[in-house]
Design a protein around this motif. Structure first.
Motif, PDB file in Angstrom:
ATOM      1  N   THR A   1      28.401  -3.549  28.274  1.00  0.00           N
ATOM      2  CA  THR A   1      29.616  -3.016  27.656  1.00  0.00           C
ATOM      3  C   THR A   1      30.320  -4.069  26.815  1.00  0.00           C
ATOM      4  O   THR A   1      30.453  -5.223  27.233  1.00  0.00           O
ATOM      5  CB  THR A   1      30.618  -2.531  28.729  1.00  0.00           C
ATOM      6  N   ILE A   2      30.764  -3.652  25.629  1.00  0.00           N
ATOM      7  CA  ILE A   2      31.656  -4.466  24.799  1.00  0.00           C
ATOM      8  C   ILE A   2      32.875  -3.607  24.461  1.00  0.00           C
ATOM      9  O   ILE A   2      32.742  -2.573  23.806  1.00  0.00           O
ATOM     10  CB  ILE A   2      30.988  -4.947  23.500  1.00  0.00           C
ATOM     11  N   VAL A   3      34.034  -4.023  24.940  1.00  0.00           N
ATOM     12  CA  VAL A   3      35.285  -3.339  24.595  1.00  0.00           C
ATOM     13  C   VAL A   3      35.896  -4.079  23.414  1.00  0.00           C
ATOM     14  O   VAL A   3      36.214  -5.270  23.514  1.00  0.00           O
ATOM     15  CB  VAL A   3      36.270  -3.333  25.785  1.00  0.00           C
ATOM     16  N   ARG A   4      36.040  -3.378  22.304  1.00  0.00           N
ATOM     17  CA  ARG A   4      36.570  -3.982  21.088  1.00  0.00           C
ATOM     18  C   ARG A   4      38.083  -3.772  21.045  1.00  0.00           C
ATOM     19  O   ARG A   4      38.573  -2.645  20.977  1.00  0.00           O
ATOM     20  CB  ARG A   4      35.898  -3.388  19.863  1.00  0.00           C
ATOM     21  N   LEU A   5      38.817  -4.874  21.111  1.00  0.00           N
ATOM     22  CA  LEU A   5      40.270  -4.811  21.117  1.00  0.00           C
ATOM     23  C   LEU A   5      40.804  -4.821  19.687  1.00  0.00           C
ATOM     24  O   LEU A   5      40.227  -5.470  18.809  1.00  0.00           O
ATOM     25  CB  LEU A   5      40.849  -5.993  21.897  1.00  0.00           C
ATOM     26  N   PRO A   6      41.915  -4.135  19.444  1.00  0.00           N
ATOM     27  CA  PRO A   6      42.484  -4.119  18.092  1.00  0.00           C
ATOM     28  C   PRO A   6      43.227  -5.407  17.767  1.00  0.00           C
ATOM     29  O   PRO A   6      43.412  -6.272  18.640  1.00  0.00           O
ATOM     30  CB  PRO A   6      43.443  -2.922  18.139  1.00  0.00           C
ATOM     31  N   ASN A   7      43.654  -5.538  16.528  1.00  0.00           N
ATOM     32  CA  ASN A   7      44.431  -6.712  16.117  1.00  0.00           C
ATOM     33  C   ASN A   7      45.719  -6.824  16.927  1.00  0.00           C
ATOM     34  O   ASN A   7      46.292  -5.821  17.345  1.00  0.00           O
ATOM     35  CB  ASN A   7      44.804  -6.619  14.635  1.00  0.00           C
ATOM     36  N   GLY A   8      46.148  -8.060  17.148  1.00  0.00           N
ATOM     37  CA  GLY A   8      47.478  -8.278  17.701  1.00  0.00           C
ATOM     38  C   GLY A   8      47.566  -8.394  19.203  1.00  0.00           C
ATOM     39  O   GLY A   8      48.653  -8.623  19.728  1.00  0.00           O
ATOM     40  N   VAL A   9      46.451  -8.227  19.929  1.00  0.00           N
ATOM     41  CA  VAL A   9      46.512  -8.312  21.396  1.00  0.00           C
ATOM     42  C   VAL A   9      47.012  -9.692  21.824  1.00  0.00           C
ATOM     43  O   VAL A   9      47.753  -9.824  22.798  1.00  0.00           O
ATOM     44  CB  VAL A   9      45.133  -8.015  22.020  1.00  0.00           C
ATOM     45  N   PHE A  10      46.614 -10.739  21.077  1.00  0.00           N
ATOM     46  CA  PHE A  10      47.041 -12.097  21.396  1.00  0.00           C
ATOM     47  C   PHE A  10      48.172 -12.570  20.480  1.00  0.00           C
ATOM     48  O   PHE A  10      48.450 -13.762  20.388  1.00  0.00           O
ATOM     49  CB  PHE A  10      45.853 -13.057  21.315  1.00  0.00           C
ATOM     50  N   SER A  11      48.805 -11.612  19.803  1.00  0.00           N
ATOM     51  CA  SER A  11      49.944 -11.946  18.950  1.00  0.00           C
ATOM     52  C   SER A  11      51.101 -12.424  19.821  1.00  0.00           C
ATOM     53  O   SER A  11      51.306 -11.905  20.934  1.00  0.00           O
ATOM     54  CB  SER A  11      50.359 -10.704  18.161  1.00  0.00           C
ATOM     55  N   PRO A  12      51.882 -13.404  19.373  1.00  0.00           N
ATOM     56  CA  PRO A  12      51.881 -14.036  18.053  1.00  0.00           C
ATOM     57  C   PRO A  12      51.034 -15.292  17.970  1.00  0.00           C
ATOM     58  O   PRO A  12      51.054 -15.977  16.953  1.00  0.00           O
ATOM     59  CB  PRO A  12      53.361 -14.381  17.867  1.00  0.00           C
ATOM     60  N   TYR A  13      50.279 -15.618  19.040  1.00  0.00           N
ATOM     61  CA  TYR A  13      49.486 -16.849  19.013  1.00  0.00           C
ATOM     62  C   TYR A  13      48.411 -16.791  17.933  1.00  0.00           C
ATOM     63  O   TYR A  13      48.206 -17.732  17.180  1.00  0.00           O
ATOM     64  CB  TYR A  13      48.869 -17.106  20.387  1.00  0.00           C
TER      65      TYR A  13
END
Length: 360
Positions: A223-235
Motif C-alpha cells: 500500500t502507498i497512501v498519497r497525501l495531499p499538499n500541506g500535510v507538513f505545512s508550514p515546515y
C-alpha cells in the motif's frame, strides 16, 4: 522564569488528572514546534502517526522501532496502541521494554525522552545516536524488530563517512534513502514497516531505483497512501506518501490510495491540520479493497516496465496530468533547496540570539 518553575512545582505527577493535563500541554508544545523553523523537522502530525500505527497494528510482545525518533510521536502512538492490549502489570512492563528509538540530535532526543516518561515509560529506550553510523553488515538477528514506523528526514544529507557503512550500490548522501536500506535490514521476516517519504523517492532514479527494486524484491509493498499538499505545512509544502510493506515476500501488486482534502477544504494549515477522522476512508477500505475514486492498484509488471517509477497518477482523478518526471524532479530539488536555505537562516538567527543572551 521563577513563576513558571513555581507553577510546574505545583503539578502532582502522582495524580492521574494532573499528569494527563500536563500530557495535553506537552503535546500542544510539540505540535507548536511544527511551525518553529528547523525544529519542525522533528514533528510528524499526530493524525499521521496514529494512522500509520493503527494500520501496522503492533501486537503485545512485538518490538517496535523508530530509527529517526524525532520528538517520539511514533513511539507514543505505539505505546497507546499496545497499552490497550495490556491487562496486567507484567504486560504493561512488557510494552515499555518493546518500544525502541534512536535520535541523532540533542534537542529532539530530550523532547522524545520526556514525551515517553509522560506516557508512563519509566526508562525510555531511546539512544542519542545516528542510526546510520553503524555498518549494515554488523547487524545480527538480535538487532531485528517486528515493526518499524518512522518519518526519516527528507532533504537531509549525510557526510561521506556514513556512506561507507552501506553496500557500494546503495551509497548516497541522501538521508531518507539510507534509512530505507537500514529499515529493510532491521526488519525480521514477516516484520512490518511503514515510512513517510516524499514524491522524490517515488520517481527518483539512480540509487533510488536500486533501493526501490530491492524493496519490491524483498518486501511486499502492498500500500502507498498519497497525501495531499500541506500535510507538513508550514515546515514544507513537499508532497509526501506513506508506504506500508511486509518483509519476506516479493511485491506482486501495489494498492494506491489518494487521500483527499476534507469537504470544503483546499489545503491544510496550522489552524486546519489533518485530522485522524479523515483516515476513516482508508480504514473502511483497508480490509475489503476495491477500486474507487481514491483507490487503484498497479501490478509489479507495470512498475518494472516503468523502471521502478512508483509515482503513479490516480486513473480516476479528473485533475491535471502529473508533471513530466524531469520537471517534477527539478521542482522537488528546488523545494529542498528552499527548505535548506530557510533552515540555515533560522539556525544563524538562533545562534545570534543565544550569543546575545549569553552576554546578558
Amino acid at each position: 522564569m521563577r513563576q513558571i518553575i513555581n507553577k510546574i512545582n505545583e503539578i502532582d505527577f502522582n495524580s492521574s488528572e494532573d499528569r494527563h493535563l500536563f500530557n495535553d500541554f506537552y503535546e500542544t508544545f510539540l505540535k507548536d514546534l511544527q511551525s518553529a523553523g528547523n525544529a519542525g523537522e522533528f514533528y510528524t502530525p499526530r493524525a499521521v502517526t496514529q494512522f500509520m500505527i493503527d494500520m501496522t497494528n503492533p501486537r503485545l510482545g512485538e518490538k517496535v522501532l523508530d530509527p529517526a525518533t524525532g520528538t517520539g510521536g511514533f513511539l507514543k502512538s505505539s505505546i497507546e496502541h499496545l497499552m490497550k492490549q495490556a491487562n496486567t502489570a507484567e504486560e504493561r512492563k512488557l510494552v515499555q521494554k518493546s518500544i525502541l528509538g534512536t535520535e541523532k540530535k540533542q534537542l529532539p532526543h530530550v523532547l522524545a525522552v520526556t514525551n515517553l516518561i509522560l506516557h508512563d515509560v519509566d526508562t525510555p529506550n531511546i539512544r542519542h545516536d545516528n542510526s546510520l553510523s553503524r555498518p549494515i553488515r554488523d547487524y545480527s538477528l538480535k538487532d531485528k524488530v517486528d515493526v518499524i514506523a518512522t518519518n526519516p528526514p527528507f532533504g537531509g544529507t549525510e557526510e561521506d563517512g556514513i556512506q561507507a557503512n552501506f553496500p557500494t550500490s546503495f551509497r548516497t548522501k541522501e538521508t531518507a534513502d539510507l534509512f530505507m536500506i537500514l529499515i529493510m535490514t532491521l526488519l525480521k521476516e514477516n516484520g512490518r514497516g511503514t515510512v513517510v517519504l516524499p514524491d522524490g523517492f517515488l520517481f527518483g532514479e539512480g540509487v533510488k531505483t536500486r533501493i526501490k527494486k530491492k524493496l519490491l524484491e524483498e518486501c511486499n509493498l502492498h500500500t502507498i497512501v498519497r497525501l495531499p499538499n500541506g500535510v507538513f505545512s508550514p515546515y514544507t509544502g513537499i508532497r509526501t506518501n506513506i508506504l506500508f510493506f511486509t518483509k519476506g515476500e516479493s511485491t506482486k501488486e501495489i494498492w494506491y490510495f489518494d487521500h483527499p482534502y476534507p469537504s470544503g477544504q483546499k489545503s491544510y494549515s496550522k489552524t486546519k491540520p489533518i485530522r485522524i477522522e479523515e483516515f476513516d476512508l482508508e480504514k473502511k477500505w483497508w480490509d475489503n479493497r476495491e477500486e474507487n475514486q481514491y483507490a487503484w492498484k498497479v501490478t509489479i509488471e507495470d512498475i518494472q516496465s516503468k523502471d521502478y517509477n512508483l509515482d503513479i497518477k490516480n486513473p480516476h482523478s479528473e485533475d491535471e496530468e502529473l508533471l513530466d518526471p524531469e520537471e517534477a524532479l527539478q521542482n522537488y530539488l528546488k523545494s529542498l533547496e528552499q527548505v535548506n536555505q530557510v533552515k540555515q537562516t533560522l539556525i544563524e538567527e538562533l545562534s545570534l540570539i543565544l550569543k546575545e543572551g549569553s552576554k546578558v
